[in-house]
Design a protein around this motif. Structure first.
Motif, PDB file in Angstrom:
ATOM      1  N   ASP A 113       0.854  -1.177   0.000  1.00 32.49           N
ATOM      2  CA  ASP A 113       0.000   0.000   0.000  1.00 32.49           C
ATOM      3  C   ASP A 113       0.892   1.230   0.000  1.00 32.49           C
ATOM      4  O   ASP A 113       1.942   1.238   0.632  1.00 32.49           O
ATOM      5  N   GLU A 114       0.479   2.253  -0.704  1.00 28.92           N
ATOM      6  CA  GLU A 114       1.277   3.464  -0.872  1.00 28.92           C
ATOM      7  C   GLU A 114       2.654   3.104  -1.421  1.00 28.92           C
ATOM      8  O   GLU A 114       3.680   3.635  -0.992  1.00 28.92           O
ATOM      9  N   ALA A 115       2.656   2.190  -2.372  1.00 34.10           N
ATOM     10  CA  ALA A 115       3.905   1.688  -2.949  1.00 34.10           C
ATOM     11  C   ALA A 115       4.760   2.813  -3.530  1.00 34.10           C
ATOM     12  O   ALA A 115       5.980   2.838  -3.336  1.00 34.10           O
ATOM     13  N   ASP A 116       4.150   3.738  -4.222  1.00 35.65           N
ATOM     14  CA  ASP A 116       4.926   4.817  -4.832  1.00 35.65           C
ATOM     15  C   ASP A 116       5.600   5.686  -3.778  1.00 35.65           C
ATOM     16  O   ASP A 116       6.754   6.070  -3.911  1.00 35.65           O
ATOM     17  N   ARG A 117       4.903   5.956  -2.689  1.00 39.24           N
ATOM     18  CA  ARG A 117       5.492   6.768  -1.619  1.00 39.24           C
ATOM     19  C   ARG A 117       6.634   6.029  -0.931  1.00 39.24           C
ATOM     20  O   ARG A 117       7.643   6.634  -0.580  1.00 39.24           O
ATOM     21  N   MET A 118       6.460   4.719  -0.710  1.00 36.43           N
ATOM     22  CA  MET A 118       7.540   3.955  -0.094  1.00 36.43           C
ATOM     23  C   MET A 118       8.787   4.002  -0.966  1.00 36.43           C
ATOM     24  O   MET A 118       9.901   4.144  -0.463  1.00 36.43           O
ATOM     25  N   LEU A 119       8.612   3.878  -2.264  1.00 31.22           N
ATOM     26  CA  LEU A 119       9.760   3.914  -3.169  1.00 31.22           C
ATOM     27  C   LEU A 119      10.376   5.309  -3.197  1.00 31.22           C
ATOM     28  O   LEU A 119      11.602   5.456  -3.147  1.00 31.22           O
ATOM     29  N   ASP A 120       9.528   6.338  -3.230  1.00 31.20           N
ATOM     30  CA  ASP A 120      10.024   7.711  -3.229  1.00 31.20           C
ATOM     31  C   ASP A 120      10.785   8.040  -1.949  1.00 31.20           C
ATOM     32  O   ASP A 120      11.707   8.849  -1.955  1.00 31.20           O
ATOM     33  N   MET A 121      10.389   7.419  -0.839  1.00 37.91           N
ATOM     34  CA  MET A 121      11.010   7.704   0.450  1.00 37.91           C
ATOM     35  C   MET A 121      12.247   6.829   0.703  1.00 37.91           C
ATOM     36  O   MET A 121      12.825   6.867   1.784  1.00 37.91           O
ATOM     37  N   GLY A 122      12.639   6.043  -0.261  1.00 39.89           N
ATOM     38  CA  GLY A 122      13.870   5.279  -0.134  1.00 39.89           C
ATOM     39  C   GLY A 122      13.729   3.919   0.522  1.00 39.89           C
ATOM     40  O   GLY A 122      14.708   3.356   0.999  1.00 39.89           O
ATOM     41  N   PHE A 123      12.531   3.352   0.535  1.00 40.62           N
ATOM     42  CA  PHE A 123      12.320   2.042   1.156  1.00 40.62           C
ATOM     43  C   PHE A 123      12.622   0.877   0.217  1.00 40.62           C
ATOM     44  O   PHE A 123      12.370  -0.263   0.564  1.00 40.62           O
ATOM     45  N   ILE A 124      13.183   1.153  -0.950  1.00 35.90           N
ATOM     46  CA  ILE A 124      13.394   0.084  -1.922  1.00 35.90           C
ATOM     47  C   ILE A 124      14.301  -1.012  -1.366  1.00 35.90           C
ATOM     48  O   ILE A 124      14.066  -2.198  -1.603  1.00 35.90           O
ATOM     49  N   ARG A 125      15.334  -0.644  -0.608  1.00 35.97           N
ATOM     50  CA  ARG A 125      16.223  -1.674  -0.037  1.00 35.97           C
ATOM     51  C   ARG A 125      15.460  -2.585   0.919  1.00 35.97           C
ATOM     52  O   ARG A 125      15.633  -3.802   0.899  1.00 35.97           O
ATOM     53  N   ASP A 126      14.641  -1.982   1.785  1.00 33.93           N
ATOM     54  CA  ASP A 126      13.851  -2.784   2.723  1.00 33.93           C
ATOM     55  C   ASP A 126      12.878  -3.689   1.976  1.00 33.93           C
ATOM     56  O   ASP A 126      12.705  -4.858   2.323  1.00 33.93           O
ATOM     57  N   ILE A 127      12.248  -3.153   0.961  1.00 33.98           N
ATOM     58  CA  ILE A 127      11.288  -3.939   0.186  1.00 33.98           C
ATOM     59  C   ILE A 127      12.009  -5.097  -0.509  1.00 33.98           C
ATOM     60  O   ILE A 127      11.521  -6.226  -0.522  1.00 33.98           O
ATOM     61  N   ARG A 128      13.183  -4.833  -1.049  1.00 36.67           N
ATOM     62  CA  ARG A 128      13.949  -5.907  -1.704  1.00 36.67           C
ATOM     63  C   ARG A 128      14.351  -6.991  -0.711  1.00 36.67           C
ATOM     64  O   ARG A 128      14.338  -8.177  -1.040  1.00 36.67           O
ATOM     65  N   LYS A 129      14.718  -6.604   0.518  1.00 43.20           N
ATOM     66  CA  LYS A 129      15.059  -7.594   1.541  1.00 43.20           C
ATOM     67  C   LYS A 129      13.858  -8.495   1.826  1.00 43.20           C
ATOM     68  O   LYS A 129      14.005  -9.706   2.001  1.00 43.20           O
ATOM     69  N   ILE A 130      12.682  -7.894   1.878  1.00 42.19           N
ATOM     70  CA  ILE A 130      11.456  -8.663   2.120  1.00 42.19           C
ATOM     71  C   ILE A 130      11.171  -9.574   0.934  1.00 42.19           C
ATOM     72  O   ILE A 130      10.863 -10.757   1.090  1.00 42.19           O
ATOM     73  N   LEU A 131      11.307  -9.038  -0.272  1.00 41.68           N
ATOM     74  CA  LEU A 131      11.066  -9.844  -1.475  1.00 41.68           C
ATOM     75  C   LEU A 131      12.010 -11.036  -1.561  1.00 41.68           C
ATOM     76  O   LEU A 131      11.646 -12.083  -2.106  1.00 41.68           O
ATOM     77  N   ASN A 132      13.202 -10.899  -1.030  1.00 42.71           N
ATOM     78  CA  ASN A 132      14.179 -11.990  -1.070  1.00 42.71           C
ATOM     79  C   ASN A 132      13.828 -13.151  -0.147  1.00 42.71           C
ATOM     80  O   ASN A 132      14.379 -14.239  -0.305  1.00 42.71           O
ATOM     81  N   VAL A 133      12.938 -12.943   0.833  1.00 40.61           N
ATOM     82  CA  VAL A 133      12.608 -14.032   1.768  1.00 40.61           C
ATOM     83  C   VAL A 133      11.204 -14.589   1.578  1.00 40.61           C
ATOM     84  O   VAL A 133      10.820 -15.533   2.255  1.00 40.61           O
ATOM     85  N   ILE A 134      10.449 -14.018   0.665  1.00 35.72           N
ATOM     86  CA  ILE A 134       9.123 -14.563   0.393  1.00 35.72           C
ATOM     87  C   ILE A 134       9.182 -15.365  -0.901  1.00 35.72           C
ATOM     88  O   ILE A 134      10.085 -15.168  -1.712  1.00 35.72           O
ATOM     89  N   PRO A 135       8.237 -16.280  -1.095  1.00 34.45           N
ATOM     90  CA  PRO A 135       8.257 -17.101  -2.314  1.00 34.45           C
ATOM     91  C   PRO A 135       8.229 -16.262  -3.590  1.00 34.45           C
ATOM     92  O   PRO A 135       7.549 -15.237  -3.655  1.00 34.45           O
ATOM     93  N   LYS A 136       8.969 -16.711  -4.570  1.00 31.56           N
ATOM     94  CA  LYS A 136       8.995 -16.014  -5.877  1.00 31.56           C
ATOM     95  C   LYS A 136       7.647 -16.147  -6.582  1.00 31.56           C
ATOM     96  O   LYS A 136       7.218 -15.249  -7.298  1.00 31.56           O
ATOM     97  N   GLN A 137       6.992 -17.292  -6.383  1.00 33.33           N
ATOM     98  CA  GLN A 137       5.675 -17.517  -6.975  1.00 33.33           C
ATOM     99  C   GLN A 137       4.631 -17.000  -6.002  1.00 33.33           C
ATOM    100  O   GLN A 137       4.307 -17.650  -5.016  1.00 33.33           O
ATOM    101  N   ARG A 138       4.155 -15.808  -6.258  1.00 35.70           N
ATOM    102  CA  ARG A 138       3.165 -15.165  -5.400  1.00 35.70           C
ATOM    103  C   ARG A 138       2.388 -14.172  -6.245  1.00 35.70           C
ATOM    104  O   ARG A 138       2.801 -13.812  -7.334  1.00 35.70           O
ATOM    105  N   GLN A 139       1.291 -13.733  -5.702  1.00 31.77           N
ATOM    106  CA  GLN A 139       0.521 -12.662  -6.315  1.00 31.77           C
ATOM    107  C   GLN A 139       0.986 -11.361  -5.675  1.00 31.77           C
ATOM    108  O   GLN A 139       1.163 -11.293  -4.453  1.00 31.77           O
ATOM    109  N   THR A 140       1.226 -10.337  -6.483  1.00 30.99           N
ATOM    110  CA  THR A 140       1.665  -9.040  -5.971  1.00 30.99           C
ATOM    111  C   THR A 140       0.651  -7.978  -6.352  1.00 30.99           C
ATOM    112  O   THR A 140       0.286  -7.847  -7.516  1.00 30.99           O
ATOM    113  N   LEU A 141       0.197  -7.232  -5.343  1.00 33.69           N
ATOM    114  CA  LEU A 141      -0.775  -6.164  -5.541  1.00 33.69           C
ATOM    115  C   LEU A 141      -0.168  -4.865  -5.042  1.00 33.69           C
ATOM    116  O   LEU A 141       0.253  -4.780  -3.892  1.00 33.69           O
ATOM    117  N   LEU A 142      -0.094  -3.864  -5.899  1.00 39.67           N
ATOM    118  CA  LEU A 142       0.438  -2.559  -5.526  1.00 39.67           C
ATOM    119  C   LEU A 142      -0.702  -1.548  -5.565  1.00 39.67           C
ATOM    120  O   LEU A 142      -1.357  -1.388  -6.589  1.00 39.67           O
TER     121      LEU A 142
END
Length: 158
Positions: A113-142
């Motif tokens: 939620d508020e994906a664009d704001r998270m990216l604008d605020m520099g949360f991309i590293r945190d989001i990538r860390k999370i993406l690295n520990v969840i299954p690659k086969q998933r549904q993603t909703l932004l």
């Protein structure tokens, strides 16, 4: 279009009706069939934990809200009891991962939620860390209430 035309479960339709809604908004008309079909979605709309509670009141799931600035211990206790849905800020979610109070290995749907704001605020590293520990086969909703353009930052982990 009526909510009853969108293929929602009887429990969801009951909750929607209780809230006084019968007709879906244009974004709901477009997004709900895609979500139910398991497709990834990028949409301009607001989502909040209160909606999960409101619309899921007749469904057998447990949810938790995880965010910083408050004691982590009550959140840990709720997670230990087991939850089906977690609404979290990236930083606090990473805290729980580090302390091993949450297991994300069976995540089926990731909603940002508020994906664009998270990216604008520099949360991309945190989001990538999370993406690295969840299954690659998933549904993603932004979702975001403020999308002006599609975010240009890639969410695919390296």
């Amino acid at each position: 279009m009526l909510f009853s035309d969108l293929g929602l479960s009887a429990e969801l339709l009951r909750a929607v009706e209780k809230k006084g809604y019968s007709e879906a908004t244009p974004i709901q008309q477009q997004a709900i069939p895609l979500v139910l079909d398991g497709r990834d979605v990028l949409a301009g709309a607001q989502t909040v934990h209160e909606s999960i509670q409101d619309y899921g009141q007749y469904l057998p799931f447990r949810s938790a809200v995880i965010f910083g600035g408050v004691s982590i211990n009550p959140q840990k206790q709720k997670l230990i009891k087991g939850v089906d849905i977690v609404v979290a800020t990236p930083g606090r979610l990473l805290d729980h991962l580090q302390q091993r109070s949450i297991d994300l290995s069976r995540v089926e749907i990731l909603i940002l939620d508020e994906a664009d704001r998270m990216l604008d605020m520099g949360f991309i590293r945190d989001i990538r860390k999370i993406l690295n520990v969840i299954p690659k086969q998933r549904q993603t909703l932004l979702f975001s209430a403020t999308f002006s353009t599609i975010p240009s930052t890639s969410l695919n982990p390296p």
